[in-house]
Write an enzyme that holds these catalytic residues in place. Structure first.
Site, short mmCIF file in Angstrom:
data_model
loop_
_atom_site.label_atom_id
_atom_site.label_comp_id
_atom_site.label_asym_id
_atom_site.label_seq_id
_atom_site.Cartn_x
_atom_site.Cartn_y
_atom_site.Cartn_z
N SER A 1 7.21 4.28 -0.99
CA SER A 1 6.20 4.65 0.02
C SER A 1 6.86 5.40 1.17
O SER A 1 6.24 6.26 1.80
CB SER A 1 5.51 3.41 0.56
OG SER A 1 5.02 2.63 -0.51
N ARG A 2 8.11 5.05 1.44
CA ARG A 2 8.81 5.68 2.58
C ARG A 2 9.14 7.15 2.31
O ARG A 2 9.41 7.89 3.25
CB ARG A 2 10.09 4.91 2.90
CG ARG A 2 9.81 3.59 3.59
CD ARG A 2 11.08 2.95 4.10
NE ARG A 2 10.81 1.85 4.99
CZ ARG A 2 10.52 0.62 4.61
NH1 ARG A 2 10.46 0.33 3.33
NH2 ARG A 2 10.27 -0.33 5.50
N ASP B 1 13.53 -3.12 -5.70
CA ASP B 1 13.91 -4.05 -4.64
C ASP B 1 14.65 -5.23 -5.29
O ASP B 1 14.12 -6.34 -5.39
CB ASP B 1 12.66 -4.51 -3.88
CG ASP B 1 11.99 -3.34 -3.19
OD1 ASP B 1 12.48 -2.89 -2.16
OD2 ASP B 1 10.98 -2.83 -3.74
N GLY C 1 9.13 -5.00 -8.63
CA GLY C 1 9.95 -3.88 -9.08
C GLY C 1 11.44 -4.12 -8.87
O GLY C 1 11.86 -4.64 -7.82
N LEU D 1 0.39 3.61 -2.11
CA LEU D 1 0.77 3.42 -3.52
C LEU D 1 1.26 4.70 -4.17
O LEU D 1 0.84 5.81 -3.83
CB LEU D 1 -0.43 2.88 -4.31
CG LEU D 1 -0.99 1.54 -3.84
CD1 LEU D 1 -2.11 1.07 -4.78
CD2 LEU D 1 0.08 0.46 -3.73
N GLY E 1 0.80 -1.22 0.00
CA GLY E 1 0.00 0.00 0.00
C GLY E 1 0.83 1.26 0.00
O GLY E 1 2.02 1.23 -0.31
N HIS F 1 4.16 1.55 -8.22
CA HIS F 1 3.23 0.43 -8.07
C HIS F 1 2.29 0.36 -9.28
O HIS F 1 2.00 -0.71 -9.81
CB HIS F 1 2.36 0.59 -6.81
CG HIS F 1 3.13 0.58 -5.52
ND1 HIS F 1 3.23 1.69 -4.72
CD2 HIS F 1 3.81 -0.40 -4.88
CE1 HIS F 1 3.93 1.39 -3.62
NE2 HIS F 1 4.30 0.14 -3.70
P1 AMP Z 1 6.08 -2.27 -1.62
O1 AMP Z 1 4.67 -1.78 -1.51
O2 AMP Z 1 7.09 -1.23 -1.31
O3 AMP Z 1 6.30 -3.59 -0.95
O4 AMP Z 1 6.29 -2.54 -3.17
C1 AMP Z 1 5.43 -3.38 -3.91
C2 AMP Z 1 6.06 -3.64 -5.25
O5 AMP Z 1 6.27 -2.41 -5.94
C3 AMP Z 1 7.45 -4.31 -5.13
O6 AMP Z 1 7.57 -5.30 -6.12
C4 AMP Z 1 8.38 -3.15 -5.36
O7 AMP Z 1 9.63 -3.54 -5.88
C5 AMP Z 1 7.62 -2.33 -6.38
N1 AMP Z 1 8.10 -0.95 -6.39
C6 AMP Z 1 8.32 -0.16 -5.31
N2 AMP Z 1 8.81 1.04 -5.70
C7 AMP Z 1 8.90 0.99 -7.06
C8 AMP Z 1 9.37 1.92 -8.06
N3 AMP Z 1 9.83 3.10 -7.73
N4 AMP Z 1 9.32 1.53 -9.35
C9 AMP Z 1 8.85 0.29 -9.68
N5 AMP Z 1 8.41 -0.62 -8.80
C10 AMP Z 1 8.43 -0.28 -7.50
#
Ligand code: AMP
Length: 281
Positions: A188-189, A152, A149, A33, A31, A37
């Site tokens: 998100s951070r 990570d 993504g 987002l 989330g 995302h």
């Molecule tokens: P998270 O909500 O941070 O766990 O991320 C969910 C998914 O979104 C993970 O597969 C992340 O690698 C991807 N993601 C996070 N930030 C980005 C970004 N800036 N560009 C592309 N994908 C992302």
């Protein structure tokens, strides 16, 4: 967009869809987002008949309880963004749907050296928690294609390994990192940064670019020191700045001029931990 909160509801819905011959794409998230995302949702929509996004802030992957407490929650806005992006299904389970008993019974995933370096080293238990939730999610949402993504990078490698360990018939599709105009990787951070910190945060991608521009065959030791100093001078508390083999993330000390490399870093700007990476060649 259809919203499901229980495992029972979504599994019976997906069973019907599978029987109809639907191809399924899955985008797991925590989330808060952003467009990064949404780019995964867009990639899934291109390849699949049905795109499912999950939002679940997974407690078992936070090695620091303060980080979990402060993790941003913006559910209403997230639903709006997903609907606008054309996502078909949102799975938004409460903790007890994913972990009927919490803490859940520990299962150990054999992640090998991946767990001992970089994020694995600085966030003990983090990848076991990631595998725990993904094991559960991938058995609830039996998906043809899984979208994650490159932001990570190490997590993508861990999940590739998990898919192998669990013998799943799922293809992992790794999508490029989306960045803000000033090249800060979307995260998100980032919401937790003050206006001043937000300006300072661009030093992370500048640092990776510095590595990319100065890369030469031979010892990488001076370049790593230079990159670490650059960040430290900008008030970052560094966990790591590393240059690794892009295929297996083994740390490269001497570059042969051919091996594909990726630079990765993780550093705190006051309370907020930021990570980023950049393929170098
Ligand atoms: P998270 O909500 O941070 O766990 O991320 C969910 C998914 O979104 C993970 O597969 C992340 O690698 C991807 N993601 C996070 N930030 C980005 C970004 N800036 N560009 C592309 N994908 C992302």
């Amino acid at each position: 967009m259809i919203l499901f909160k229980t495992v029972e509801q979504i599994t019976s819905f997906l069973k019907n869809k599978k029987n109809e011959g639907c191809n399924i794409g899955f985008v797991p998230t925590m989330g808060a987002l952003h467009q990064g995302h949404i780019s995964l949702v867009a990639a899934s929509r291109l390849d699949n008949d049905l795109t499912i996004c999950s939002i679940f802030v997974n407690p078992s992957q936070f090695n620091d309880p303060k980080d979990l407490e402060k993790y941003p929650v913006t559910t209403e806005k997230d639903i709006y963004m997903l609907e606008k992006a054309g996502c078909d299904v949102l799975f938004l389970p409460p903790v007890q749907e994913i972990y009927p008993v919490y803490p859940p019974e520990k299962k150990q995933y054999d992640l090998g050296y991946l767990e001992t370096i970089l994020e694995g080293k600085f966030r003990p238990g983090h990848f076991q928690g990631v595998c725990m939730v993904m094991d559960r999610l991938l058995h609830i949402i039996v998906t043809d294609n899984l979208y994650m993504g490159q932001k990570d990078y190490q997590q993508c490698m861990v999940i590739k390994r998990l898919i192998g360990l669990l013998n799943l018939d799922t293809t992992l599709i790794i999508c490029p990192t989306l960045r803000e105009n000033d090249k800060l990787a979307m995260s998100s951070r980032n919401m937790r940064l003050t206006a001043e910190e937000r300006k300072q945060a661009t030093a992370i991608s500048e640092d990776l670019l510095l590595i990319k521009k100065n890369l030469q065959p031979g010892s990488l030791s001076n370049l790593k020191t230079k990159a670490a100093t650059f960040l430290a001078d900008k008030n970052f508390k560094i966990d790591y700045v590393e240059i690794c083999d892009a295929n297996d993330l083994s740390i490269v000390e001497n570059w042969d001029g051919k091996t594909p490399l990726v630079a990765l870093c993780a550093a705190f700007l006051n309370e907020v931990r930021l990570i980023d990476n950049m393929p170098l060649n």
